[in-house]
Design an enzyme around this catalytic site. Structure first.
Site: not given
Length: 456
Positions: A150, A172-173, A202
């Site tokens: 990040n 990303c999960h 996000h």
């Protein structure tokens, strides 16, 4: 077929390394991989090597483990490069990213993706990612970079802008993780879900979210989610963190008509509506965990100390399948067996309502040909408008890095939705000054305080 070489840069992120290596070694085509671990922290690197070795021992594979202090040597001949570091770590850089803004009344929850914390982390991080790209071009130009660092969108954008030939994907999960959470809220089997998501890291949204019925048809689950929220049945308490609550995301579902794929504590600091000085009522109503990331860091450090001691004396290591995409990508690229993952890639006309060149998160096909992003088209206008507020900050941060223009750091902070809602222009300028001074040793030369003095 030769065994793949998998290099971890930042292998001292031991828990993460353990999860990925555990996944890799359970796949037959990857089980005998050559694994190169590289980190600048000798102690953490040694701990990671011990645990990786015990993973090999537990699974009985022929994988080999090597450790490196030199980045380029670790990358030589790599097929896959997993990047998982945090420049400056919790102490001092994360502490600085929270404590300095706090003096101005600017509160954060995670501070790793957007906001003033995300901007500073991007300025610290991208130059190191670029150094990996330089080494990859020299010693493994065909390798795929699996980037778990990040601020994901800023990083992906900056790599694509400066090193377009690097094969990279930001991972990303949040998409798959949120799907499991929503299935739990609705008390349905996650295996029956069908969904499609798109946006930016996000801040991607489920464009559809459905359940497969016994007769093979599908039904829209959005009415069920809204009804569960309004009746108080959702969100259910978190099963892993008592401070975590999804109220913000459910509230945004009722306002936007779509569910966002990253947690409420993240989302609350990407927008101007939830965290406000003097509005404790909002913090309480929406269960917003201020200063959440530092608390997690402290807990993780303490937990890891206990685990590290246990692993040193254990003969075997417990292995659980993670929800990360890394081993799936490697397996598909290596064997040709197709898979679909969600990846962060350059927007080359994939989401037509967002700027070309920015970093978008979309479904991607993976096979022998590598990672192939799929076309999404235009997002609903309200989602496009909200996402653009975050892209503005990302773009200015990337421009600061590409042009080495310090002024764009201030411009990025100005445009941040949460920062702009709380602070006036003089406060924003002073805050950025203070953060740059505090982070000085971790910044690229052009962003340091001395560079500003020389320019004046």
């Amino acid at each position: 077929m030769p065994n793949p070489k998998i290099t971890f840069i930042g292998a001292g992120s031991t828990v993460f390394m353990k999860n990925i290596v555990g996944d890799v070694l359970q796949r037959p085509a990857l089980a005998d991989a050559r694994i190169a671990l590289m980190d600048i922290n000798p102690q953490r690197l040694e701990e990671s090597a011990v645990i990786a070795g015990k993973l090999v021992q537990t699974l009985g594979t022929k994988a080999t483990i090597e450790t490196f202090a030199d980045q380029r040597r670790a990358l030589e001949g790599a097929d896959f490069v997993v990047v998982c570091f945090q420049i400056g770590g919790y102490d001092p850089c994360t502490i600085t990213d929270f404590e300095v803004p706090k003096r101005f009344g600017l509160r954060q929850t995670i501070a790793d993706t957007l906001g003033i914390g995300g901007i500073m982390r991007g300025i610290r991080t991208v130059p190191h990612l670029w150094s990996i790209c330089e080494d990859m071009l020299a010693v493994c130009p065909e390798a795929i970079m699996l980037q778990y660092v990040n601020p994901m969108a800023i990083n992906t954008w900056a790599i694509a802008a400066k090193y377009p030939s690097i094969k990279q994907v930001g991972l990303c999960h949040s998409v798959q993780g949120t799907a499991y959470e929503l299935a739990r809220d609705l008390e349905i089997d996650p295996a029956t879900l069908r969904y499609r998501a798109a946006g930016i890291n996000h801040m991607a949204f489920y464009l559809n979210f459905e359940q497969r019925l016994p007769d093979g048809t599908y039904r829209n689950l959005y009415p069920d989610l809204v009804a569960a929220y309004r009746s108080g049945k959702a969100p259910k308490p978190s099963h892993w963190n008592s401070r975590q609550n999804n109220t913000v995301r459910y509230e945004m579902l009722t306002r936007l008509g779509y569910f966002v794929t990253e947690s409420s504590e993240h989302f609350a600091e990407y927008v101007p509506w939830f965290i406000k000085e003097g509005r404790d009522d909002l913090i309480e109503k929406f269960s917003i965990p201020l200063d959440e990331y530092p608390k997690r860091c402290i807990e993780q450090i303490a937990r890891w100390k206990e685990e590290a001691e246990r692993y040193k004396t254990a003969n075997t290591v417990e292995i659980r399948e993670s929800h990360e995409y890394a081993s799936e990508i490697m397996n598909s690229r290596w064997t040709g067996a197709p898979s679909v993952i969600y990846g962060n890639v350059r927007n080359d006309g994939l989401i037509t309502s967002l700027p070309d060149g920015c970093a978008v998160e979309v479904p991607c096909l993976v096979d022998h040909n590598g990672i192939q992003p799929t076309y999404v088209g235009a997002l609903p206008p309200q989602l496009t408008a909200l996402i653009r507020t975050n892209i503005n900050v990302q773009e200015l941060t990337v421009q600061a890095l590409l042009t080495e223009n310090r002024e764009h750091i201030y411009h990025a902070a100005m445009m941040d939705p949460h920062t702009g809602a709380e602070l006036d222009l003089d406060q924003i300028w002073t805050l950025v000054d203070d953060l740059l001074a505090a982070h000085d040793a971790w910044l690229p030369e052009w962003a340091r305080v001395g560079a500003k003095i020389a320019a004046e």
